[in-house]
Design an enzyme around this catalytic site. Structure first.
Site, short mmCIF file in Angstrom:
data_model
loop_
_atom_site.label_atom_id
_atom_site.label_comp_id
_atom_site.label_asym_id
_atom_site.label_seq_id
_atom_site.Cartn_x
_atom_site.Cartn_y
_atom_site.Cartn_z
N ASP A 271 -72.15 2.00 49.96
CA ASP A 271 -72.01 3.28 49.25
C ASP A 271 -72.99 3.45 48.09
OD1 ASP A 271 -69.90 3.54 50.97
OD2 ASP A 271 -68.37 3.84 49.42
N VAL B 141 -60.55 25.42 41.25
CA VAL B 141 -59.54 24.86 40.35
C VAL B 141 -59.98 25.12 38.91
CG1 VAL B 141 -58.36 22.77 39.59
CG2 VAL B 141 -58.84 23.10 42.01
N ARG C 19 -66.94 11.02 46.31
CA ARG C 19 -67.17 9.75 45.62
C ARG C 19 -68.64 9.67 45.21
NH1 ARG C 19 -63.15 6.10 45.99
NH2 ARG C 19 -64.54 4.31 45.77
N HIS D 43 -59.39 5.45 84.81
CA HIS D 43 -58.42 6.52 85.00
C HIS D 43 -57.02 5.93 85.04
CE1 HIS D 43 -56.73 10.27 86.42
NE2 HIS D 43 -56.05 9.56 87.31
N ALA E 211 -67.55 2.33 55.69
CA ALA E 211 -67.58 0.87 55.76
C ALA E 211 -68.47 0.39 56.91
CB ALA E 211 -66.16 0.34 55.93
N GLY F 52 -61.35 17.21 51.83
CA GLY F 52 -62.28 16.38 52.60
C GLY F 52 -61.53 15.26 53.31
N VAL G 267 -62.26 14.78 45.48
CA VAL G 267 -63.37 15.73 45.54
C VAL G 267 -64.71 15.03 45.79
CG1 VAL G 267 -62.23 17.45 44.10
CG2 VAL G 267 -63.62 15.68 43.01
#
Ligand code: NAI
Length: 455
Positions: A308, A239, A269, A441, A316, A184, A267
């Site tokens: 979060d 895994v 949060r 440009h 953030a 990720g 993997v």
């Protein structure tokens, strides 16, 4: 008895901006932070990783610029110095946040705070054996690395063989072989750093593609670019175990071992909401996240949750906007967040940036859409600066509502260009209006204009 208008739990981008804005709005604010101001972003996320990635980019430029007429000898990469500089950058920015807090008269308490329900109509907070009271609460407790129950991971974390985004940033020696579990955002950015400076990197990802929900064509280009530089990808790989010196996984070819002297576990949060007394508020939660609406209000009156910890979009800049929305509503100014126009960036080299819907997601949401896809080679500046680059820009356009609903790109400056795309999505301007914007440009951003004209 210490009483405040607002108590903020957590000093990351969501928490410190909420505290700053609330104090500027005339409220008496107290902010609790148990580690360092700046949270994950400043201390073990956005800022340290970008500092390190810039060193890796400089090294790559120094060693791989022969086609541009630049060669050099004896170029050395000093990882310990990179980590030292990273610490300095972090320290500067963290102390900047501290200064902003004191300039705005926010009381900062460097301690872990626990909510202890309500007393006499006020929220009660305990920290270091002292009680604090407040009329309102803003929860901004952030997130922490998910640690799956894979055999050997816990022991590996204890011995230092396995790292998360936190420990890997303070490692002063480069590993020889790094196994990254999870392809990720964190996995890819760190893989980019280590692979650029000569570490053998293997990314082990359980899905059939890297970079999660990122546009599939972008992922293909990114993976091919990395493979060219020697990175190994094991996709659709489960895994099974981490043991000293190797990660054991299973893929279509059967049980395999990836030898390594360091493992990065990336993997995902999860919201950091345990142990802060949320249960004493009887607040609505969903899989560990505090449930919020588009004003960031929770199920408990006068309690907001930003960043979060609400599990919406763990970025953030999302936390920043959420903090503003929450405080605006607290101050009596109606405000809502639009999650559909929040850009996201993966700071790999080449950079990946996107905003809004992919074609598939838009169609799934019932929109009638058209997509244009233009190679970055259409922008003169890109050709001038990138040799054989495979970057491109995709725009997803809602034909019924005559507005751009998504932009996805890979290539140099994508992280800087995505804001103009986000403004197109957010302002919902009609296509004819967007086509009238004049892009300077030569800039790579002209690719956005080129793509608009292909719709
Ligand atoms: P992520 O959700 O981006 O990626 C985790 C990956 O691990 C997924 O591809 C998933 O399929 C895979 N995975 C899960 N379990 C696995 C297993 N057992 N074996 C192999 N693969 C497995 O999570 P990540 O990279 O840990 O990042 C966490 C958060 O941090 C994200 O929400 C991200 O948005 C944020 N972040 C943002 C950055 C940015 O904006 N540039 C940079 C770094 C992190």
């Amino acid at each position: 008895m210490e009483t405040y208008d607002i108590i903020v739990l957590g000093g990351g981008p969501g928490g410190y901006l909420a505290a700053e804005r609330a104090a500027q709005g005339g409220l008496k604010v107290c902010l609790f932070e148990k580690r360092a101001l700046g949270g994950t972003c400043l201390n073990e996320g956005c800022i340290p990783t970008k500092t390190m990635l810039n060193s890796a980019k400089l090294y790559r430029h120094a060693t791989e610029s022969a086609a541009f007429g630049v060669t050099s000898e004896n170029v050395k990469f000093d990882h310990a110095q990179v980590v030292k500089r990273k610490a300095k950058v972090v320290k500067t920015l963290v102390s900047g946040v501290g200064m902003t807090m004191s300039a705005n008269k926010v009381t900062v308490v460097n301690a872990g705070a626990v909510i202890d329900g309500k007393q006499d109509g006020k929220f009660k907070i305990t920290a270091d054996g002292k009680d604090y009271f407040s009329d309102r609460l803003i929860i901004a407790s952030g997130s922490e690395a998910s640690v799956p129950p894979i055999p050997g991971v816990k022991e590996g974390l204890e011995s230092g063989f396995v790292t998360t985004n936190r420990e890997i940033l303070d490692m002063t020696e480069l590993p020889k072989e790094l196994a990254v579990i999870g392809g990720g955002v964190i996995g890819l950015e760190m893989a980019c750093y280590f692979a650029s400076v000569g570490v053998k990197v293997t990314v082990i990802e359980m899905l059939d593609k890297i970079a999660g929900p990122t546009d599939r064509d972008i992922c293909k280009v990114l993976q091919a670019e990395y493979e060219k530089r020697g990175m190994i990808f094991k996709l659709s790989a489960k895994v099974l175990e981490v043991k000293q010196g190797a990660v054991v996984y299973e893929d279509a070819a059967g049980r395999q071992e990836c030898p390594c002297d360091k493992v990065l576990l990336s993997v995902g949060r999860r919201p950091a909401t345990k142990g802060i007394g949320l249960e004493t508020l009887n607040i609505e939660m969903n899989r560990g996240a505090v449930v919020t609406d588009d004003t960031l209000a929770t199920s408990v009156p006068n309690v907001w949750a930003v960043g979060d910890c609400n599990g919406k979009i763990m970025l953030a800049h999302t936390a920043y906007r959420e903090a503003e929305v929450a405080v605006n509503n607290i101050l009596g100014k109606k405000d809502r967040i639009n999650y559909d126009s929040i850009p996201s960036v993966i700071y790999t080299d080449p950079e990946v940036a996107s905003v809004g819907f992919s074609k598939e997601a838009a169609e799934k949401a019932g929109m009638k859409v058209k997509e244009a896809n233009v190679p970055m080679m259409y922008a003169g500046r890109y050709v001038a600066e990138v040799d054989g680059g495979k970057g491109f820009c995709k725009i997803v356009y809602d034909t019924d509502r005559n507005r751009v609903v998504g932009v996805h790109m890979i290539g140099s400056y994508a992280s800087e260009m995505i804001l103009s795309a986000a403004m197109m999505v957010d302002t919902e301007l009609p296509l004819e209006r967007l086509k009238k914007f004049v892009f300077p440009h030569p800039t790579v951003s002209e690719i956005i204009r080129e793509t608009l004209f292909k719709l």
